[in-house]
Scaffold this motif. Structure first.
Motif, mmCIF file in Angstrom:
data_model
loop_
_atom_site.group_PDB
_atom_site.id
_atom_site.type_symbol
_atom_site.label_atom_id
_atom_site.label_comp_id
_atom_site.label_asym_id
_atom_site.label_seq_id
_atom_site.Cartn_x
_atom_site.Cartn_y
_atom_site.Cartn_z
ATOM 1 N N HIS A 1 31.215 54.158 70.362
ATOM 2 C CA HIS A 1 32.583 54.092 70.891
ATOM 3 C C HIS A 1 32.680 53.636 72.336
ATOM 4 O O HIS A 1 33.762 53.647 72.910
ATOM 5 C CB HIS A 1 33.252 55.469 70.729
ATOM 6 C CG HIS A 1 33.285 55.915 69.303
ATOM 7 N ND1 HIS A 1 34.142 55.378 68.369
ATOM 8 C CD2 HIS A 1 32.518 56.795 68.635
ATOM 9 C CE1 HIS A 1 33.903 55.922 67.191
ATOM 10 N NE2 HIS A 1 32.918 56.787 67.320
ATOM 11 N N VAL B 1 28.389 70.941 45.782
ATOM 12 C CA VAL B 1 27.280 71.631 45.114
ATOM 13 C C VAL B 1 27.212 73.012 45.745
ATOM 14 O O VAL B 1 26.993 73.150 46.953
ATOM 15 C CB VAL B 1 25.961 70.856 45.302
ATOM 16 C CG1 VAL B 1 24.804 71.640 44.701
ATOM 17 C CG2 VAL B 1 26.072 69.477 44.666
ATOM 18 N N ASP C 1 29.971 64.848 46.159
ATOM 19 C CA ASP C 1 30.456 64.840 47.538
ATOM 20 C C ASP C 1 31.748 65.636 47.629
ATOM 21 O O ASP C 1 32.652 65.472 46.827
ATOM 22 C CB ASP C 1 30.710 63.407 48.009
ATOM 23 C CG ASP C 1 31.140 63.361 49.466
ATOM 24 O OD1 ASP C 1 30.458 63.978 50.303
ATOM 25 O OD2 ASP C 1 32.156 62.715 49.754
ATOM 26 N N ALA C 2 31.822 66.502 48.616
ATOM 27 C CA ALA C 2 33.049 67.257 48.851
ATOM 28 C C ALA C 2 33.017 67.764 50.271
ATOM 29 O O ALA C 2 31.953 67.947 50.846
ATOM 30 C CB ALA C 2 33.144 68.432 47.901
ATOM 31 N N GLY C 3 34.174 67.987 50.795
ATOM 32 C CA GLY C 3 34.231 68.583 52.121
ATOM 33 C C GLY C 3 34.362 67.543 53.203
ATOM 34 O O GLY C 3 34.318 66.350 52.944
ATOM 35 N N PRO C 4 34.539 68.028 54.426
ATOM 36 C CA PRO C 4 34.777 67.091 55.525
ATOM 37 C C PRO C 4 33.528 66.321 55.886
ATOM 38 O O PRO C 4 32.419 66.811 55.734
ATOM 39 C CB PRO C 4 35.175 68.024 56.678
ATOM 40 C CG PRO C 4 34.533 69.320 56.349
ATOM 41 C CD PRO C 4 34.451 69.399 54.858
ATOM 42 N N ARG D 1 31.461 63.996 58.918
ATOM 43 C CA ARG D 1 31.346 64.113 60.375
ATOM 44 C C ARG D 1 32.312 63.216 61.116
ATOM 45 O O ARG D 1 32.887 63.601 62.121
ATOM 46 C CB ARG D 1 29.912 63.764 60.813
ATOM 47 C CG ARG D 1 29.024 64.951 60.884
ATOM 48 C CD ARG D 1 27.859 64.692 61.806
ATOM 49 N NE ARG D 1 28.253 64.771 63.199
ATOM 50 C CZ ARG D 1 27.640 64.135 64.178
ATOM 51 N NH1 ARG D 1 26.623 63.366 63.922
ATOM 52 N NH2 ARG D 1 28.044 64.275 65.423
ATOM 53 N N GLY E 1 23.534 58.394 63.358
ATOM 54 C CA GLY E 1 24.392 57.215 63.277
ATOM 55 C C GLY E 1 24.455 56.790 61.821
ATOM 56 O O GLY E 1 23.547 57.101 61.027
ATOM 57 N N ALA E 2 25.521 56.086 61.473
ATOM 58 C CA ALA E 2 25.723 55.732 60.066
ATOM 59 C C ALA E 2 24.588 54.851 59.535
ATOM 60 O O ALA E 2 24.056 55.080 58.435
ATOM 61 C CB ALA E 2 27.069 55.040 59.904
ATOM 62 N N GLY F 1 26.036 65.020 48.906
ATOM 63 C CA GLY F 1 26.650 64.439 50.100
ATOM 64 C C GLY F 1 26.849 62.949 49.933
ATOM 65 O O GLY F 1 25.908 62.231 49.613
ATOM 66 N N GLY G 1 24.490 58.147 54.159
ATOM 67 C CA GLY G 1 23.182 58.483 53.607
ATOM 68 C C GLY G 1 23.214 58.594 52.088
ATOM 69 O O GLY G 1 22.443 57.936 51.367
ATOM 70 N N HIS H 1 31.456 52.012 64.196
ATOM 71 C CA HIS H 1 30.915 50.892 64.971
ATOM 72 C C HIS H 1 29.397 50.933 64.943
ATOM 73 O O HIS H 1 28.794 51.931 64.554
ATOM 74 C CB HIS H 1 31.423 50.947 66.410
ATOM 75 C CG HIS H 1 32.886 50.663 66.521
ATOM 76 N ND1 HIS H 1 33.409 49.394 66.395
ATOM 77 C CD2 HIS H 1 33.939 51.485 66.704
ATOM 78 C CE1 HIS H 1 34.724 49.447 66.514
ATOM 79 N NE2 HIS H 1 35.078 50.707 66.694
ATOM 80 N N ASP I 1 21.800 62.730 59.004
ATOM 81 C CA ASP I 1 21.993 63.572 60.190
ATOM 82 C C ASP I 1 21.298 64.929 60.112
ATOM 83 O O ASP I 1 20.909 65.469 61.143
ATOM 84 C CB ASP I 1 23.499 63.828 60.400
ATOM 85 C CG ASP I 1 24.210 62.652 61.040
ATOM 86 O OD1 ASP I 1 23.593 61.588 61.214
ATOM 87 O OD2 ASP I 1 25.407 62.806 61.356
ATOM 88 N N ARG J 1 33.625 54.219 52.703
ATOM 89 C CA ARG J 1 33.322 54.992 51.483
ATOM 90 C C ARG J 1 33.872 54.308 50.239
ATOM 91 O O ARG J 1 33.232 54.318 49.187
ATOM 92 C CB ARG J 1 33.939 56.391 51.581
ATOM 93 C CG ARG J 1 33.154 57.238 52.517
ATOM 94 C CD ARG J 1 33.401 58.697 52.270
ATOM 95 N NE ARG J 1 32.508 59.436 53.154
ATOM 96 C CZ ARG J 1 32.143 60.673 52.999
ATOM 97 N NH1 ARG J 1 32.603 61.362 51.992
ATOM 98 N NH2 ARG J 1 31.321 61.257 53.836
#
Ligand SMILES: Cc1cc2nc3c(=O)[nH]c(=O)nc-3n(C[C@H](O)[C@H](O)[C@H](O)COP(=O)(O)OP(=O)(O)OC[C@H]3O[C@@H](n4cnc5c(N)ncnc54)[C@H](O)[C@@H]3O)c2cc1C
Length: 304
Positions: free
Chosen positions: A136, A80, A33-36, A38, A271-272, A10, A14, A46, A264, A60
């Motif tokens: 937001h 993976v 890393d792959a896929g959508p 969040r 949160g990021a 991922g 993180g 923010h 997450d 990224r």
């Protein structure tokens, strides 16, 4: 095939942070890393100091560019698919068919938000539907807000709504057919928060249409749809608590020795910056765990 010290699964905030920490610790790291991700639908991240408002793609890009200066950190744009083995000897099959070995695994796979079955939800998610007012709220302060109650969020509907009053005085709680106890309704009324019991039939960018035909102005709708783990995490059969991966709070190791987790997938405090911080923590613990092998009586030779 030489084993990586760590496989990070991922590449959100993180995973990027964990790769940075372990790269700086001179470890051999593979980040897949792959896929959508969040926050794919959000225009900007923010509430992250020095990064406030940065588009997710830019976040990224910068993260990966910084990793590129660490020669032992390898980043691959592939999923993976499976992880087998045990602490010290994990073997992962990647979606592109490659097989890699790693001494430790760090999961930063995030969570998957489920789509609520209300017309307009998918289109507005991340546009006018948000999960976090810190992320937001500022941009839509003082405008008409709503909080859409789901069965999962019913227990925290009152604290969430009272908190949201800090951003706007124009707030409606949409019960969407659910029921709040009388004392909860009284607290909302005392805070001048409206309550709409009717089912929401359609969500638009500035209006919620109710099943009884009324249209309620709403520029920002907050909602906490159910979440689930990624297929990889589910397949690993890790211990979960309330759907989140259970970890030792100090070591951030999961119920499977040698597999660590951060971000997450381990917490509702999502949160990021929180994901990045917990990943830095997990990376440090993983690194200490690797280092402890040096002092083990049966250690064949000292690694660096
Ligand atoms: C609409 C929206 C807006 C948001 N806005 C903000 C904001 O403004 N500020 C803020 O702080 N937070 C925001 N968040 C929350 C924030 O996006 C998350 O808390 C953060 O991204 C979590 O980071 P993470 O690294 O744990 O997971 P993620 O960012 O979700 O990254 C996980 C990555 O792992 C990948 N992955 C999953 N399984 C595999 C696999 N098997 N192999 C390889 N890769 C895999 C995923 O595709 C994804 O790329 C927002 C969330 C949403 C939904």
């Amino acid at each position: 095939m030489n084993a990586y010290d760590a496989l990070i699964v991922g590449g959100g905030p993180g995973g990027l942070q964990a790769a940075l920490s372990l790269g700086r610790a001179r470890k051999q790291v593979l980040l897949c890393d792959a896929g959508p991700r969040r926050n794919a639908m959000a225009r900007g991240i923010h509430n992250f100091v020095t990064r406030d408002g940065t588009p997710p793609d830019e976040f990224r890009r910068v993260g990966r560019a910084q990793l590129a200066t660490y020669p032992d950190v390898h980043v691959r744009e592939t999923g993976v698919a499976a992880i087998l083995g045990e602490r010290g000897a994990f073997r992962a099959t990647l979606a592109d068919g490659t097989v890699v070995d790693a001494k430790r695994v760090l999961l930063t796979t995030g969570m998957i938000d489920e789509e609520l079955p209300i017309p307009g939800f998918r289109e507005q998610w991340g546009r006018s539907i948000f999960q976090c007012p810190y992320c937001h709220g500022w941009e839509v302060q003082d405008r008409p807000w709503g909080f859409l109650v789901t069965p999962q969020s019913l227990p925290h509907a009152v604290p969430f709504a009272l908190q949201a009053r800090g951003w706007t005085a124009d707030l409606t709680v949409f019960l969407h057919g659910l029921v709040l106890p009388a004392d909860a309704l009284a607290r909302l009324a005392a805070a001048a928060i409206r309550v709409e019991p009717a089912v929401v039939a359609r969500i638009g960018p500035h209006t919620l249409e109710l099943a009884d035909g009324r249209a309620i102005p709403c520029d920002a709708l907050f909602a906490h749809p159910p979440q689930h783990q990624t297929p990889l995490v589910t397949a690993l059969d890790l211990a979960l608590e309330d759907g989140l991966v259970k970890i030792d709070s100090m070591r951030r190791e999961t119920s499977v020795p040698g597999i660590y987790a951060a971000g997450d997938l381990t917490t509702r405090m999502q949160g990021a910056i929180l994901a990045a911080a917990s990943a830095a923590h997990a990376a440090a613990m993983l690194n200490v765990d690797l280092a402890m092998e040096l002092g083990a009586p049966e250690a064949p030779h000292a690694a660096r």
